[in-house]
Motif scaffolding. Sequence first.
Motif, PDB file in Angstrom:
ATOM      1  N   ASN A 191       1.503  -6.247  -0.826  1.00  0.00           N
ATOM      2  CA  ASN A 191       0.240  -5.829  -0.213  1.00  0.00           C
ATOM      3  C   ASN A 191      -0.355  -6.859   0.740  1.00  0.00           C
ATOM      4  OD1 ASN A 191       0.308  -3.393  -1.488  1.00  0.00           O
ATOM      5  ND2 ASN A 191      -1.360  -3.808  -2.914  1.00  0.00           N
ATOM      6  N   ALA A 192       0.366  -7.945   1.008  1.00  0.00           N
ATOM      7  CA  ALA A 192      -0.132  -8.917   1.983  1.00  0.00           C
ATOM      8  C   ALA A 192      -0.273  -8.247   3.348  1.00  0.00           C
ATOM      9  CB  ALA A 192       0.809 -10.109   2.064  1.00  0.00           C
ATOM     10  N   MET A 193      -1.286  -8.650   4.090  1.00  0.00           N
ATOM     11  CA  MET A 193      -1.598  -8.044   5.386  1.00  0.00           C
ATOM     12  C   MET A 193      -0.813  -8.728   6.496  1.00  0.00           C
ATOM     13  SD  MET A 193      -3.735  -5.672   6.493  1.00  0.00           S
ATOM     14  CE  MET A 193      -4.436  -5.113   8.047  1.00  0.00           C
ATOM     15  N   LEU A 224       1.501  -3.303   5.978  1.00  0.00           N
ATOM     16  CA  LEU A 224       1.471  -4.383   5.005  1.00  0.00           C
ATOM     17  C   LEU A 224       2.853  -5.019   4.940  1.00  0.00           C
ATOM     18  CD1 LEU A 224      -0.539  -2.597   2.161  1.00  0.00           C
ATOM     19  CD2 LEU A 224      -1.427  -4.071   3.973  1.00  0.00           C
ATOM     20  N   ALA A 225       2.975  -6.069   4.160  1.00  0.00           N
ATOM     21  CA  ALA A 225       4.265  -6.768   4.060  1.00  0.00           C
ATOM     22  C   ALA A 225       5.390  -5.833   3.629  1.00  0.00           C
ATOM     23  CB  ALA A 225       4.137  -7.936   3.082  1.00  0.00           C
ATOM     24  N   LYS A 226       5.079  -4.867   2.762  1.00  0.00           N
ATOM     25  CA  LYS A 226       6.111  -3.946   2.273  1.00  0.00           C
ATOM     26  C   LYS A 226       6.684  -3.058   3.378  1.00  0.00           C
ATOM     27  CE  LYS A 226       2.625  -0.538   0.847  1.00  0.00           C
ATOM     28  NZ  LYS A 226       1.983   0.141  -0.313  1.00  0.00           N
ATOM     29  N   ASP A 227       6.002  -2.988   4.536  1.00  0.00           N
ATOM     30  CA  ASP A 227       6.458  -2.154   5.640  1.00  0.00           C
ATOM     31  C   ASP A 227       7.311  -2.926   6.649  1.00  0.00           C
ATOM     32  OD1 ASP A 227       4.914   0.122   4.737  1.00  0.00           O
ATOM     33  OD2 ASP A 227       3.141  -0.953   5.429  1.00  0.00           O
ATOM     34  N   ILE A 228       7.539  -4.204   6.407  1.00  0.00           N
ATOM     35  CA  ILE A 228       8.265  -5.069   7.351  1.00  0.00           C
ATOM     36  C   ILE A 228       9.652  -5.368   6.790  1.00  0.00           C
ATOM     37  CG2 ILE A 228       8.218  -7.218   8.640  1.00  0.00           C
ATOM     38  CD1 ILE A 228       5.896  -5.301   9.283  1.00  0.00           C
TER      39      ILE A 228
END
Length: 322
Positions: A100-102, A144-148
């Motif tokens: 969840n990191a931005m 979010l980090a999970k999308d990278i």
Amino acid sequence: MSITIVVGGQYGGEGKGKVTYCIAKEKNINITVRVGGTNSGHTVVDENNNKYILRQLPTTSILPNSISVLSAGSYIDLDVLKEEIKLTGISTNQLIIDKNAMIITNEDKENEASSTLRNDIGSTLSGTGQSVIRRIQRNKETKLAKDIDELKPFLKDTKDFLFEKINKKEKIIIEGTQGFGLSLIHSPFYPFTTSRDTTAAGFLSEVGLSPFDVEDIILVIRTYPIRVEGNSGKLENEISWDELEQLPEFTSVTKKTRRIAKFDPKIVKKAIIANRPSKIILNHLDYIDEKQRTQFIKNVENSINQNINYYGVNAQCLMKIQ
């Protein structure tokens, strides 16, 4: 209790990065959590006198057996992160990033660069503040980090990871950023603040752990407080670098000359109320003549009604006051 939190008691630049590094080594703490964004840099010097300035990773990432954690409350600049991974040589086994990191985007940085924030409040224009705004807006397009994809080797639920370590009685240190005088919520100098809270409670919230797990809160202050260059807010007892007879310091992010002032107990006393530190560290004692250091420490203690537990000189690790 497993958690040590390092916080700043003035306006940033107190030496929290050095303190985190030194305390982690002293206490054999192998897990460090860095919170916040890339709008502040932390400097550390290793045993071979190599100097590192880190804006994204914790200062302990230069240690061979350390695990670095970027919590859900982190704001990640991918370019800065990749540079620091290369600089420190940290492996995928040593870095954990919360899903969840931005992510700070180029558009975030461009929006801040085209704004009046630099002139209005002395912003570093890192894009962190704009990223905070986007997170609050809860736009479905926000990444979010999970999308990278390139972050996938590092991704975990850091709360689960850290809670597991707490249950195993392992120690954790949280490397806070900036200082109490820059808190978005608690600073007496709003709007001349950063975009987040900068108290121990704020940092712990960004990590997602319980106050019941906190063992130590370490408040870091410096002999002569600093603020960033320009119209960055009130700085009580401001002086020039010529008056101090010291070479000027430069900010880690913007490389601009810092403003500097004589010690002001008022902001430190507010930081003590907000953080209730178990230890206080006084850095930059090298700015005080060696013959006057003992008296200077006593004067600071009297002015803030608290004992100083450690002091720091230059890049050396901390000296305990007996």
